[in-house]
Scaffold this active site. Structure first.
Site, PDB file in Angstrom:
ATOM      1  N   LYS A 138      -8.123  -9.953 -10.885  1.00 20.22           N
ATOM      2  CA  LYS A 138      -9.354 -10.174 -10.132  1.00 20.22           C
ATOM      3  C   LYS A 138     -10.300  -8.987 -10.338  1.00 20.22           C
ATOM      4  O   LYS A 138      -9.868  -7.902 -10.714  1.00 20.22           O
ATOM      5  CB  LYS A 138      -9.074 -10.459  -8.662  1.00 20.22           C
ATOM      6  CG  LYS A 138      -8.501  -9.338  -7.858  1.00 20.22           C
ATOM      7  CD  LYS A 138      -8.380  -9.798  -6.409  1.00 20.22           C
ATOM      8  CE  LYS A 138      -8.080  -8.604  -5.528  1.00 20.22           C
ATOM      9  NZ  LYS A 138      -7.978  -8.913  -4.126  1.00 20.22           N
ATOM     10  N   LYS A 152     -12.362  -2.600  -8.236  1.00 19.88           N
ATOM     11  CA  LYS A 152     -12.710  -1.244  -8.608  1.00 19.88           C
ATOM     12  C   LYS A 152     -11.475  -0.465  -9.036  1.00 19.88           C
ATOM     13  O   LYS A 152     -11.525   0.334  -9.965  1.00 19.88           O
ATOM     14  CB  LYS A 152     -13.370  -0.557  -7.410  1.00 19.88           C
ATOM     15  CG  LYS A 152     -13.642   0.925  -7.603  1.00 19.88           C
ATOM     16  CD  LYS A 152     -15.114   1.229  -7.517  1.00 19.88           C
ATOM     17  CE  LYS A 152     -15.478   2.623  -7.963  1.00 19.88           C
ATOM     18  NZ  LYS A 152     -15.340   3.627  -6.920  1.00 19.88           N
ATOM     19  N   LYS A 197       0.837  -1.206   0.000  1.00 17.79           N
ATOM     20  CA  LYS A 197       0.000   0.000   0.000  1.00 17.79           C
ATOM     21  C   LYS A 197       0.867   1.250   0.000  1.00 17.79           C
ATOM     22  O   LYS A 197       0.502   2.262  -0.601  1.00 17.79           O
ATOM     23  CB  LYS A 197      -0.950  -0.001   1.201  1.00 17.79           C
ATOM     24  CG  LYS A 197      -2.077  -1.006   1.056  1.00 17.79           C
ATOM     25  CD  LYS A 197      -3.184  -0.724   2.044  1.00 17.79           C
ATOM     26  CE  LYS A 197      -4.401  -1.558   1.754  1.00 17.79           C
ATOM     27  NZ  LYS A 197      -5.529  -1.245   2.650  1.00 17.79           N
TER      28      LYS A 197
END
Ligand code: TRP
Length: 336
Positions: free
Chosen positions: A200, A203, A113
């Site tokens: 996968k 969004k 992240k």
């Protein structure tokens, strides 16, 4: 005497939308677990602050997520909002002091992240909150003495850290106070993007790469119709795109259609349009029911707000009890 019902806890960050990947991969399972366990499900808005976020959208995203969760069958009495239960953040401070810096530094999600934040440009910065996020997660779990935590494999490391914190705490206080929470890995379908079945469904990859569970019929059908089906096909082997459509059909519990289309595939007579149509029909049937339920729920938003504030207050009682015991055990002050 019968055994006490086990507690299941899981949480989700408010992002304001839900796609079929989230639904089949996680939330559908949350709904069915409610039949056999005491379930506590959190909308973790404090966690949503760990990545760059929009202060104008955060609160609304939490409400939207609540409507969505209720529309698919999560019971409102099992739902809480993290920022309505301050004991989570209070316990997370205490846990910071029971968490090894070295262990926390090994969390791979922080590294991933952190890289995402950096790539987003100079405006963003990597916060201490992002680094500390797994400790808050440990507080979410242990404050309710959860037995089982249904999460994806990407959360295994965080669960391991939660157990390490619980162990350290128990060791220091000389008592098996916290029980060790177990990860509940249920086999759930891993839905891929219909536009690129090597990824996968998500969004963040962009509009084409996810199908909203509340999508209106025409657009949903269009998305399924344009699903990529023959890229990466080897002779006699099913391509990822075709396998993904079969997976969706199965996830919708349309086994009859699924099995007969698989037979056609095996005989080499399958027409992709037929598979796409069956998949679109199944998804539309689900989304129509979700839309209807969501409309019912959002017709009285005030009632939902009242309900969720009530359930959070009810769930908070358990959190307060744990925090009181924890403070007692480690020599902090308790107001009585
Ligand atoms: N870390 C989880 C995620 O990003 C969200 C989360 C926060 C969570 N607290 C939790 C999941 C407690 C399970 C239990 O998906």
């Amino acid at each position: 005497m019968s055994q006490p019902t086990k507690t299941v806890l899981s949480c989700i960050q408010p992002t304001g939308y839900m796609h079929f990947g989230n639904y089949f991969g996680a939330i559908k399972n949350w709904v069915s677990l409610q039949e056999s366990y005491d379930c506590v499900y959190g909308v973790v808005d404090y966690h949503a602050m760990t990545m760059p976020f929009d202060i104008k959208k955060l609160r609304n995203n939490s409400w939207e997520l609540i409507y969505n969760l209720m529309a698919v069958g999560v019971k409102p009495e099992n739902l809480f909002v993290q920022s309505l239960i301050p004991e989570h953040t209070e316990l997370s401070w205490i846990f910071n002091c029971f968490c090894s810096y070295g262990h926390l530094s090994r969390m791979t999600q922080f590294k991933d992240k952190g890289k995402d934040v950096k790539e987003k440009g100079a405006e963003s910065f990597i916060s201490a909150g992002l680094f500390d996020y797994p400790v808050l997660q440990a507080a979410d779990i242990l404050i309710y003495k959860a037995d089982f935590v249904p999460v994806g494999k990407d959360q295994d490391q965080h669960l391991e850290l939660s157990r390490a914190i619980a162990q350290r705490f128990n060791h220091v206080v000389g008592k098996e106070y916290f029980k060790m929470p177990e990860t509940l890995h249920t086999e759930t379908p891993k839905i891929k993007s219909t536009a690129d079945p090597s990824k996968k469904m998500s969004k963040s990859a962009g509009e084409k790469h996810y199908i909203n569970i509340f999508e209106e019929e025409a657009r949903l059908r269009k998305q399924v119709k344009s699903a990529v089906t023959d890229v990466g096909r080897e002779e006699g082997k099913m391509s990822d795109g075709v396998a993904n459509l079969f997976e969706l059909l199965k996830a919708c519990e349309k086994m009859e259609a699924h099995d007969s289309l698989v037979d056609s595939f095996n005989q080499g007579t399958l027409k992709y349009v037929d598979l796409k149509e069956a998949t679109a029909d199944a998804l539309v049937e689900l989304s129509q029911a979700f839309i209807e339920k969501r409309n019912e729920i959002t017709a009285d938003k005030r009632a939902v707000k009242y309900q969720i504030k009530q359930s959070s207050a009810e769930i908070r009682k358990k959190a307060q009890e744990t925090l009181r015991e924890v403070k007692e055990l480690i020599g902090l002050m308790n107001v009585k």
